[in-house]
Design a protein around this motif. Structure first.
Motif, PDB file in Angstrom:
ATOM      1  N   SER A 190      -6.576   4.048  -6.256  1.00  0.00           N
ATOM      2  CA  SER A 190      -7.613   4.369  -5.283  1.00  0.00           C
ATOM      3  C   SER A 190      -7.431   5.801  -4.790  1.00  0.00           C
ATOM      4  CB  SER A 190      -7.553   3.395  -4.100  1.00  0.00           C
ATOM      5  OG  SER A 190      -8.494   3.739  -3.101  1.00  0.00           O
ATOM      6  N   GLY A 244      -1.691  -3.239  -9.970  1.00  0.00           N
ATOM      7  CA  GLY A 244      -2.643  -3.316  -8.867  1.00  0.00           C
ATOM      8  C   GLY A 244      -3.828  -2.427  -9.141  1.00  0.00           C
ATOM      9  N   VAL A 245      -4.301  -1.752  -8.101  1.00  0.00           N
ATOM     10  CA  VAL A 245      -5.509  -0.957  -8.218  1.00  0.00           C
ATOM     11  C   VAL A 245      -5.251   0.471  -7.748  1.00  0.00           C
ATOM     12  CG1 VAL A 245      -6.307  -1.739  -5.938  1.00  0.00           C
ATOM     13  CG2 VAL A 245      -7.963  -0.833  -7.591  1.00  0.00           C
ATOM     14  N   HIS A 286      -5.810 -10.372  -9.142  1.00  0.00           N
ATOM     15  CA  HIS A 286      -4.493  -9.950  -9.628  1.00  0.00           C
ATOM     16  C   HIS A 286      -3.902 -10.993 -10.576  1.00  0.00           C
ATOM     17  CE1 HIS A 286      -0.727  -7.787  -9.587  1.00  0.00           C
ATOM     18  NE2 HIS A 286      -0.077  -8.886  -9.283  1.00  0.00           N
ATOM     19  N   MET A 320      -2.443   4.946  -3.892  1.00  0.00           N
ATOM     20  CA  MET A 320      -3.229   6.122  -3.536  1.00  0.00           C
ATOM     21  C   MET A 320      -2.384   7.367  -3.721  1.00  0.00           C
ATOM     22  SD  MET A 320      -4.757   7.675  -0.048  1.00  0.00           S
ATOM     23  CE  MET A 320      -3.447   8.910  -0.078  1.00  0.00           C
ATOM     24  N   ILE A 353       0.871  -1.173   0.000  1.00  0.00           N
ATOM     25  CA  ILE A 353       0.000   0.000   0.000  1.00  0.00           C
ATOM     26  C   ILE A 353       0.904   1.218   0.000  1.00  0.00           C
ATOM     27  CG2 ILE A 353      -1.835   1.210   1.219  1.00  0.00           C
ATOM     28  CD1 ILE A 353      -2.082  -1.584   2.799  1.00  0.00           C
ATOM     29  N   ASP A 394      -7.747   2.239   1.056  1.00  0.00           N
ATOM     30  CA  ASP A 394      -8.915   1.384   1.273  1.00  0.00           C
ATOM     31  C   ASP A 394      -8.478  -0.078   1.309  1.00  0.00           C
ATOM     32  OD1 ASP A 394     -11.317   0.051   1.262  1.00  0.00           O
ATOM     33  OD2 ASP A 394     -12.233   1.271  -0.314  1.00  0.00           O
ATOM     34  N   ARG A 416     -10.826  -2.616  -0.340  1.00  0.00           N
ATOM     35  CA  ARG A 416     -10.715  -2.700  -1.799  1.00  0.00           C
ATOM     36  C   ARG A 416      -9.506  -3.533  -2.205  1.00  0.00           C
ATOM     37  NH1 ARG A 416     -10.552   2.379  -6.105  1.00  0.00           N
ATOM     38  NH2 ARG A 416     -10.797   1.094  -7.975  1.00  0.00           N
ATOM     39  N   LEU A 417      -8.391  -3.366  -1.495  1.00  0.00           N
ATOM     40  CA  LEU A 417      -7.203  -4.153  -1.811  1.00  0.00           C
ATOM     41  C   LEU A 417      -7.453  -5.631  -1.568  1.00  0.00           C
ATOM     42  CD1 LEU A 417      -4.228  -4.446  -2.566  1.00  0.00           C
ATOM     43  CD2 LEU A 417      -3.645  -3.902  -0.191  1.00  0.00           C
ATOM     44  N   GLN A 458      -2.126   0.793 -12.866  1.00  0.00           N
ATOM     45  CA  GLN A 458      -3.311  -0.057 -12.954  1.00  0.00           C
ATOM     46  C   GLN A 458      -3.450  -0.628 -14.366  1.00  0.00           C
ATOM     47  OE1 GLN A 458      -7.313   0.748 -10.875  1.00  0.00           O
ATOM     48  NE2 GLN A 458      -7.652   1.577 -12.897  1.00  0.00           N
ATOM     49  N   LEU A 465      -1.857  -1.339  -3.857  1.00  0.00           N
ATOM     50  CA  LEU A 465      -2.897  -0.332  -3.760  1.00  0.00           C
ATOM     51  C   LEU A 465      -2.208   1.013  -3.878  1.00  0.00           C
ATOM     52  CD1 LEU A 465      -5.950   0.305  -3.103  1.00  0.00           C
ATOM     53  CD2 LEU A 465      -5.176   0.682  -0.754  1.00  0.00           C
ATOM     54  N   TYR A 499      -9.354  -7.071  -4.288  1.00  0.00           N
ATOM     55  CA  TYR A 499      -8.625  -7.133  -5.560  1.00  0.00           C
ATOM     56  C   TYR A 499      -7.686  -8.330  -5.639  1.00  0.00           C
ATOM     57  CZ  TYR A 499      -4.912  -6.091  -8.914  1.00  0.00           C
ATOM     58  OH  TYR A 499      -3.997  -6.184  -9.921  1.00  0.00           O
TER      59      TYR A 499
END
Length: 377
Positions: A318, A315-316, A333, A294, A273, A322, A325-326, A310, A292, A329
């Motif tokens: 954001s 990953g994602v 992956h 951010m 993260i 969050d 959410r991770l 992404q 994640l 996900y």
């Protein structure tokens, strides 16, 4: 060949990229003769860089980014106002850089996204060719993703990228994955420059998440995410801790910033993260860790990085830390993204050496830099 580096010293990313490229050049029998490191006034050169960089290094006073201490948002207005009060200092820095380039006479100057290097080539026109290296140059690629509905931020970001590119024979865009070159914009797409230590790590998957932030004010945001998922073990690296480790509760451990310990934990963790710094996301991709991402509030460049990461399968993206959410996900992956990333990154030495040799060769054969013909095949 002899190289002089000009490096933006904000954060760790450009500095670690410079260390990596210096290692590549030395292994190929070339010499890095000096680094000029752009730093805010009175800020020292980071210890890790001073210890690992193989050549003399000199600080260069450059504009600094200013963040709001309460919201952690990048304060663009305050950053611009502060820069205007230091214009005389920046002019002195440009003269210093120009004099250093002309005195040292390297074969090539390599600019790691230090704005004063582009401005020096605009106003002083050094005689040595320059190549510019950064993920930010991927913003000139037609397929680069930009955040929606932020056209003014986009225009400002592109203006900054183009200012950094002034005078450059080639722009080397560090990319999460292989993409087509854009010769009409002088853009070559190249793999990330990662620390040698990454390749020596063995990746496992323990149950904890690894978190990292650069701005101390984001500590409260990480705490909030932890309280939403108190059962998820979290090791959190940041600059606001005095001891190597402090146990906050049964599942949250705060860790002092330490490059080697951080990489070791990254190799062991289940997921990462972080704010969307390019370097951190690339290291996680190499080790097969979902991320994640951010972006720091109001930090448009990191918002771009998050979308690009992404897109490439890192990953994602954001707007918040969050953890829910991770966790959701992780099952989606694509594990094959690690193999693709490593195959791409394995080409880094050859592509960089070829580009730098192309730029240096006209000087060594007495041809004019203006008559250089670049092959993009």
């Amino acid at each position: 060949m002899r190289f002089l580096f000009v490096i933006q010293g904000e954060g760790r990313g450009h500095l670690t990229q410079a260390i990596s490229l210096a290692q590549i050049l030395q292994a190929a029998g070339h010499e890095v003769i000096r680094a000029m490191v752009g730093l805010a006034d009175r800020r020292p050169i980071p210890a890790f860089f001073a210890e690992q960089f193989p050549a003399p290094h000199t600080p260069l006073t450059t504009p600094e980014l200013i963040y709001c201490p309460n919201t952690n948002r990048l304060n663009v207005g305050a950053t611009v106002r502060r820069a205007f009060t230091q214009l005389g200092t920046f002019r002195s820095s440009m003269r210093q850089l120009h004099e250093t380039i002309e005195r040292e006479q390297p074969d090539v100057v390599v600019n790691f996204f230090e704005l004063l290097c582009g401005l020096t080539y605009a106003f002083h026109k050094p005689t040595v060719p320059v190549v510019s290296v950064a993920h930010q140059f991927m913003a000139l690629h037609p397929d680069f993703p930009f955040p929606a509905k932020k056209w003014l931020d986009k225009l400002s970001f592109l203006a900054l990228v183009r200012l950094n590119a002034i005078g450059s024979t080639e722009l080397l865009g560090l990319s999460f994955d292989q993409q087509a070159d854009v010769p009409e914009r002088r853009l070559r797409v190249v793999p990330p420059l990662l620390r040698n230590e990454i390749g020596a790590l063995k990746s496992t998957s323990e149950s904890f998440f690894l978190a990292y932030t650069t701005q101390p004010g984001l500590r409260s945001v990480v705490y909030g995410a932890h309280h939403q998922q108190p059962g998820q073990a979290l090791r959190y690296y940041h600059a606001g801790i005095g001891n190597p480790e402090e146990q906050v509760d049964d599942t949250l451990t705060e860790c002092q910033l330490d490059g080697q310990r951080y990489l070791t934990d990254m190799a062991r963790c289940k997921a990462v993260i972080t704010t969307a710094g390019f370097e951190s996301v690339c290291e996680a991709m190499y080790l097969g860790k979902p991320v994640l991402m951010m972006p720091q509030p109001n930090h448009y460049e990191q918002a771009c990085n998050a979308l690009d990461g992404q897109r490439a399968g890192a990953g994602v993206a954001s707007d918040t830390f969050d953890l829910t959410r991770l966790i959701g996900y992780l099952s989606q992956h694509d594990a094959k993204s690690t193999k693709r990333f490593r195959q791409w990154q394995s080409r880094v030495s050859g592509l960089f050496l070829a580009s730098l040799s192309r730029v240096a060769s006209p000087q060594k054969t007495g041809q004019s830099q203006q008559n250089t013909v670049i092959s993009y095949q």
